[in-house]
Design a protein around this motif. Structure first.
Motif, PDB file in Angstrom:
ATOM      1  N   UNK A  89      -3.097  26.001  -2.466  1.00  0.00           N
ATOM      2  CA  UNK A  89      -3.486  25.262  -3.672  1.00  0.00           C
ATOM      3  C   UNK A  89      -2.243  24.641  -4.296  1.00  0.00           C
ATOM      4  N   UNK A  90      -2.368  23.381  -4.739  1.00  0.00           N
ATOM      5  CA  UNK A  90      -1.289  22.708  -5.460  1.00  0.00           C
ATOM      6  C   UNK A  90      -1.828  22.281  -6.820  1.00  0.00           C
ATOM      7  N   UNK A  91      -1.140  22.687  -7.877  1.00  0.00           N
ATOM      8  CA  UNK A  91      -1.433  22.236  -9.236  1.00  0.00           C
ATOM      9  C   UNK A  91      -0.329  21.263  -9.628  1.00  0.00           C
ATOM     10  N   UNK A  92      -0.706  20.080 -10.117  1.00  0.00           N
ATOM     11  CA  UNK A  92       0.274  19.060 -10.480  1.00  0.00           C
ATOM     12  C   UNK A  92       0.039  18.612 -11.910  1.00  0.00           C
ATOM     13  N   UNK A  93       1.129  18.460 -12.639  1.00  0.00           N
ATOM     14  CA  UNK A  93       1.050  17.988 -14.017  1.00  0.00           C
ATOM     15  C   UNK A  93       2.420  17.558 -14.483  1.00  0.00           C
ATOM     16  N   UNK A  94       2.551  17.431 -15.786  1.00  0.00           N
ATOM     17  CA  UNK A  94       3.845  17.054 -16.355  1.00  0.00           C
ATOM     18  C   UNK A  94       4.523  18.285 -16.941  1.00  0.00           C
ATOM     19  N   UNK A  95       5.858  18.365 -16.765  1.00  0.00           N
ATOM     20  CA  UNK A  95       6.602  19.455 -17.389  1.00  0.00           C
ATOM     21  C   UNK A  95       6.939  19.072 -18.833  1.00  0.00           C
ATOM     22  N   UNK A  96       7.719  19.890 -19.527  1.00  0.00           N
ATOM     23  CA  UNK A  96       8.021  19.626 -20.937  1.00  0.00           C
ATOM     24  C   UNK A  96       8.872  18.379 -21.134  1.00  0.00           C
ATOM     25  N   UNK A  97       9.501  17.872 -20.077  1.00  0.00           N
ATOM     26  CA  UNK A  97      10.281  16.634 -20.157  1.00  0.00           C
ATOM     27  C   UNK A  97       9.457  15.407 -19.783  1.00  0.00           C
ATOM     28  N   UNK A  98       8.166  15.601 -19.496  1.00  0.00           N
ATOM     29  CA  UNK A  98       7.302  14.489 -19.131  1.00  0.00           C
ATOM     30  C   UNK A  98       7.432  14.066 -17.680  1.00  0.00           C
ATOM     31  N   UNK A  99       8.089  14.875 -16.874  1.00  0.00           N
ATOM     32  CA  UNK A  99       8.254  14.557 -15.452  1.00  0.00           C
ATOM     33  C   UNK A  99       7.225  15.306 -14.625  1.00  0.00           C
TER      34      UNK A  99
END
Length: 145
Positions: free
Chosen positions: A105-115
């Motif tokens: 499983x891969x979860x993808x999103x933005x980190x706290x820096x917006x990357x």
């Protein structure tokens, strides 16, 4: 699904669950908050099991028709947590991309820096393949040579 039908079905489901849960509460003899939370968890489990079973039957019908599900993909996920202190169940919709295959499983999103950031959970199958590629697998040939 047409908007009018969707609204009608939503109202029927809401009324059904409200009636069932009210009946359960009236007959369960709840005397404490902990008993209420326990009952709520039991209700959620029964609901999840029933709906999951029904949906699994439908998926099996589709796969028997030649449709093979090789991956599951979504643009958001729903997470349910039970608070340690209160025992309350919370459900949140999160803007995480979800991809599941036989590799994991891969979860993808933005980190706290917006990357862009990914979290990968590898399956046993994928870990076995990685071990084979890095020389950490069994010392025998798969083809019998």
């Amino acid at each position: 699904m047409k908007p009018g039908i969707k609204s009608e079905i939503k109202e029927k489901i809401y009324s059904f669950y409200r009636g069932i849960f009210t009946e359960i509460l009236n007959t369960a003899g709840i005397k404490s908050y902990n008993q209420f939370i326990s009952l709520w968890r039991d209700f959620q489990k029964i609901h999840s099991d029933a709906v999951g079973s029904l949906l699994t039957e439908y998926v099996e019908n589709f796969t028997s028709e030649g449709i093979i599900i090789e991956k599951i993909e979504a643009q958001s996920v729903v997470i349910e947590i039970v608070d340690n202190e209160t025992g309350m169940l919370y459900r949140r919709n999160l803007p995480l991309k979800y991809l599941e295959t036989d590799n994991g499983i891969i979860l993808s999103g933005e980190n706290s820096n917006g990357k862009q950031s990914d979290i990968t959970f590898l399956s046993d199958t994928a870990l076995g393949r990685i071990n084979d590629l890095t020389g950490k697998g069994p010392d025998s040939s798969r083809c019998g040579h």
